[in-house]
Design a protein around this motif. Structure first.
Motif, PDB file in Angstrom:
ATOM      1  N   ALA A  97      25.566  39.091  37.509  1.00 22.59           N
ATOM      2  CA  ALA A  97      24.432  39.308  36.606  1.00 22.59           C
ATOM      3  C   ALA A  97      23.266  40.011  37.290  1.00 22.59           C
ATOM      4  CB  ALA A  97      23.971  37.982  36.028  1.00 22.59           C
ATOM      5  N   SER A  98      23.110  39.771  38.580  1.00 18.40           N
ATOM      6  CA  SER A  98      21.939  40.326  39.270  1.00 18.40           C
ATOM      7  C   SER A  98      22.265  41.529  40.143  1.00 18.40           C
ATOM      8  CB  SER A  98      21.287  39.241  40.125  1.00 18.40           C
ATOM      9  OG  SER A  98      22.155  38.841  41.163  1.00 18.40           O
ATOM     10  N   ALA A  99      23.486  42.048  40.077  1.00 22.00           N
ATOM     11  CA  ALA A  99      23.880  43.173  40.926  1.00 22.00           C
ATOM     12  C   ALA A  99      23.047  44.399  40.594  1.00 22.00           C
ATOM     13  CB  ALA A  99      25.357  43.470  40.751  1.00 22.00           C
ATOM     14  N   LYS A 100      22.459  44.960  41.646  1.00 18.38           N
ATOM     15  CA  LYS A 100      21.649  46.170  41.488  1.00 18.38           C
ATOM     16  C   LYS A 100      22.040  47.142  42.579  1.00 18.38           C
ATOM     17  CE  LYS A 100      17.852  43.927  39.286  1.00 18.38           C
ATOM     18  NZ  LYS A 100      16.631  43.260  39.381  1.00 18.38           N
ATOM     19  N   GLY A 101      21.602  48.355  42.425  1.00 17.34           N
ATOM     20  CA  GLY A 101      21.891  49.356  43.437  1.00 17.34           C
ATOM     21  C   GLY A 101      23.293  49.897  43.296  1.00 17.34           C
ATOM     22  N   ILE A 102      23.763  50.436  44.395  1.00 14.39           N
ATOM     23  CA  ILE A 102      25.073  51.069  44.393  1.00 14.39           C
ATOM     24  C   ILE A 102      26.128  50.005  44.656  1.00 14.39           C
ATOM     25  CG2 ILE A 102      26.543  52.763  45.516  1.00 14.39           C
ATOM     26  CD1 ILE A 102      23.973  54.304  46.213  1.00 14.39           C
ATOM     27  N   VAL A 103      26.926  49.751  43.661  1.00 14.96           N
ATOM     28  CA  VAL A 103      28.042  48.821  43.765  1.00 14.96           C
ATOM     29  C   VAL A 103      29.283  49.579  43.336  1.00 14.96           C
ATOM     30  CG1 VAL A 103      29.048  46.686  42.891  1.00 14.96           C
ATOM     31  CG2 VAL A 103      26.575  46.836  43.229  1.00 14.96           C
ATOM     32  N   ASP A 104      30.346  49.448  44.105  1.00 13.90           N
ATOM     33  CA  ASP A 104      31.607  50.088  43.739  1.00 13.90           C
ATOM     34  C   ASP A 104      32.286  49.194  42.701  1.00 13.90           C
ATOM     35  OD1 ASP A 104      34.013  51.332  43.472  1.00 13.90           O
ATOM     36  OD2 ASP A 104      34.435  51.456  45.620  1.00 13.90           O
ATOM     37  N   TRP A 105      31.944  49.411  41.438  1.00 13.39           N
ATOM     38  CA  TRP A 105      32.428  48.548  40.364  1.00 13.39           C
ATOM     39  C   TRP A 105      33.938  48.641  40.191  1.00 13.39           C
ATOM     40  CZ3 TRP A 105      29.628  44.697  38.846  1.00 13.39           C
ATOM     41  CH2 TRP A 105      28.240  44.772  38.937  1.00 13.39           C
ATOM     42  N   ASP A 106      34.515  49.798  40.465  1.00 15.58           N
ATOM     43  CA  ASP A 106      35.964  49.935  40.324  1.00 15.58           C
ATOM     44  C   ASP A 106      36.702  49.089  41.366  1.00 15.58           C
ATOM     45  OD1 ASP A 106      35.869  51.674  38.114  1.00 15.58           O
ATOM     46  OD2 ASP A 106      35.574  53.409  39.428  1.00 15.58           O
ATOM     47  N   LYS A 107      36.244  49.116  42.611  1.00 16.02           N
ATOM     48  CA  LYS A 107      36.858  48.296  43.656  1.00 16.02           C
ATOM     49  C   LYS A 107      36.628  46.817  43.364  1.00 16.02           C
ATOM     50  CE  LYS A 107      36.840  47.246  48.596  1.00 16.02           C
ATOM     51  NZ  LYS A 107      37.239  45.896  48.310  1.00 16.02           N
ATOM     52  N   THR A 108      35.436  46.472  42.946  1.00 17.16           N
ATOM     53  CA  THR A 108      35.123  45.087  42.621  1.00 17.16           C
ATOM     54  C   THR A 108      36.006  44.599  41.478  1.00 17.16           C
ATOM     55  OG1 THR A 108      32.842  45.453  43.332  1.00 17.16           O
ATOM     56  CG2 THR A 108      33.257  43.505  42.001  1.00 17.16           C
ATOM     57  N   LEU A 109      36.211  45.449  40.474  1.00 24.17           N
ATOM     58  CA  LEU A 109      37.089  45.101  39.362  1.00 24.17           C
ATOM     59  C   LEU A 109      38.510  44.852  39.863  1.00 24.17           C
ATOM     60  CD1 LEU A 109      37.688  44.725  36.354  1.00 24.17           C
ATOM     61  CD2 LEU A 109      37.996  47.200  36.209  1.00 24.17           C
ATOM     62  N   HIS A 110      38.993  45.708  40.723  1.00 23.54           N
ATOM     63  CA  HIS A 110      40.338  45.536  41.281  1.00 23.54           C
ATOM     64  C   HIS A 110      40.441  44.201  42.040  1.00 23.54           C
ATOM     65  CE1 HIS A 110      44.184  46.536  43.054  1.00 23.54           C
ATOM     66  NE2 HIS A 110      43.682  46.257  44.247  1.00 23.54           N
ATOM     67  N   ASP A 111      39.430  43.892  42.837  1.00 22.24           N
ATOM     68  CA  ASP A 111      39.428  42.625  43.583  1.00 22.24           C
ATOM     69  C   ASP A 111      39.456  41.420  42.643  1.00 22.24           C
ATOM     70  OD1 ASP A 111      39.314  44.140  45.877  1.00 22.24           O
ATOM     71  OD2 ASP A 111      37.168  43.783  46.229  1.00 22.24           O
ATOM     72  N   TYR A 112      38.687  41.481  41.575  1.00 18.91           N
ATOM     73  CA  TYR A 112      38.659  40.380  40.615  1.00 18.91           C
ATOM     74  C   TYR A 112      39.965  40.270  39.829  1.00 18.91           C
ATOM     75  CZ  TYR A 112      33.919  38.718  41.304  1.00 18.91           C
ATOM     76  OH  TYR A 112      32.800  38.142  41.839  1.00 18.91           O
ATOM     77  N   GLN A 113      40.612  41.390  39.567  1.00 21.16           N
ATOM     78  CA  GLN A 113      41.909  41.340  38.903  1.00 21.16           C
ATOM     79  C   GLN A 113      42.937  40.629  39.782  1.00 21.16           C
ATOM     80  OE1 GLN A 113      42.308  45.554  38.199  1.00 21.16           O
ATOM     81  NE2 GLN A 113      41.665  45.384  36.053  1.00 21.16           N
ATOM     82  N   GLU A 114      42.907  40.917  41.077  1.00 21.33           N
ATOM     83  CA  GLU A 114      43.804  40.225  42.001  1.00 21.33           C
ATOM     84  C   GLU A 114      43.471  38.739  42.082  1.00 21.33           C
ATOM     85  OE1 GLU A 114      43.862  42.048  45.851  1.00 21.33           O
ATOM     86  OE2 GLU A 114      44.724  43.915  45.091  1.00 21.33           O
ATOM     87  N   TRP A 115      42.183  38.428  42.138  1.00 22.82           N
ATOM     88  CA  TRP A 115      41.743  37.027  42.214  1.00 22.82           C
ATOM     89  C   TRP A 115      42.197  36.275  40.966  1.00 22.82           C
ATOM     90  CZ3 TRP A 115      36.287  34.751  41.392  1.00 22.82           C
ATOM     91  CH2 TRP A 115      36.202  33.491  41.981  1.00 22.82           C
TER      92      TRP A 115
END
Length: 143
Positions: A97-115
């Motif tokens: 909810a508080s993520a700001k700045g440059i975040v690699d959302w695609d990589k983060t999404l992939h990590d959460y899909q694996e999790w």
């Protein structure tokens, strides 16, 4: 006229990127919530099985003194691991909810899909071990 077209295109590109980030963030939040639900399911399974298995293990404690500590240790370890995962999902909810700045959302999404995929295996595995304990007690005529 080229300058106006270029500015409008630039605004459109920025809008597309913002939409993409927003979509990824929403998907990541959904996956995090699904992990929390799987962990909650595991905690429910453990809560239902712990009193029964503890009671059954105590019934055979005189004949098999190692079985009670083994079962209690397994149940406690799984509960502690599930509680730790639940805490992680709560912390992740705040981070997402508080993520700001440059975040690699695609990589983060992939990590959460694996999790999420890994979390979906926890409850069936715990249930399987509990079922094996129940089968052992049933075969021994304890129940």
């Amino acid at each position: 006229m080229d300058l106006i077209s270029w500015l409008l295109a630039l605004i459109g590109i920025g809008s597309d990127r913002a939409m993409h980030r927003s979509d990824r963030r929403a998907e990541i939040a959904r996956l995090n919530a699904e992990v929390a639900a799987e962990v909650g399911r595991t905690l429910d399974i453990l809560a239902m099985a712990t009193p029964r298995l503890t009671r059954l293990a105590l019934q055979v404690a005189t004949d098999l003194p190692d079985i009670h500590p083994t079962i209690v240790k397994f149940l406690d370890e799984q509960r502690d691991a599930a509680l730790q995962l639940m805490k992680m999902t709560e912390e992740n909810k705040v981070k997402i909810a508080s993520a700001k700045g440059i975040v690699d959302w695609d990589k983060t999404l992939h990590d959460y899909q694996e999790w999420r995929a890994n979390a979906s295996r926890i409850a069936p595995w715990v249930q399987g071990v509990i079922d094996r304990y129940d089968a052992i007690f049933l075969e021994a005529g304890i129940g």
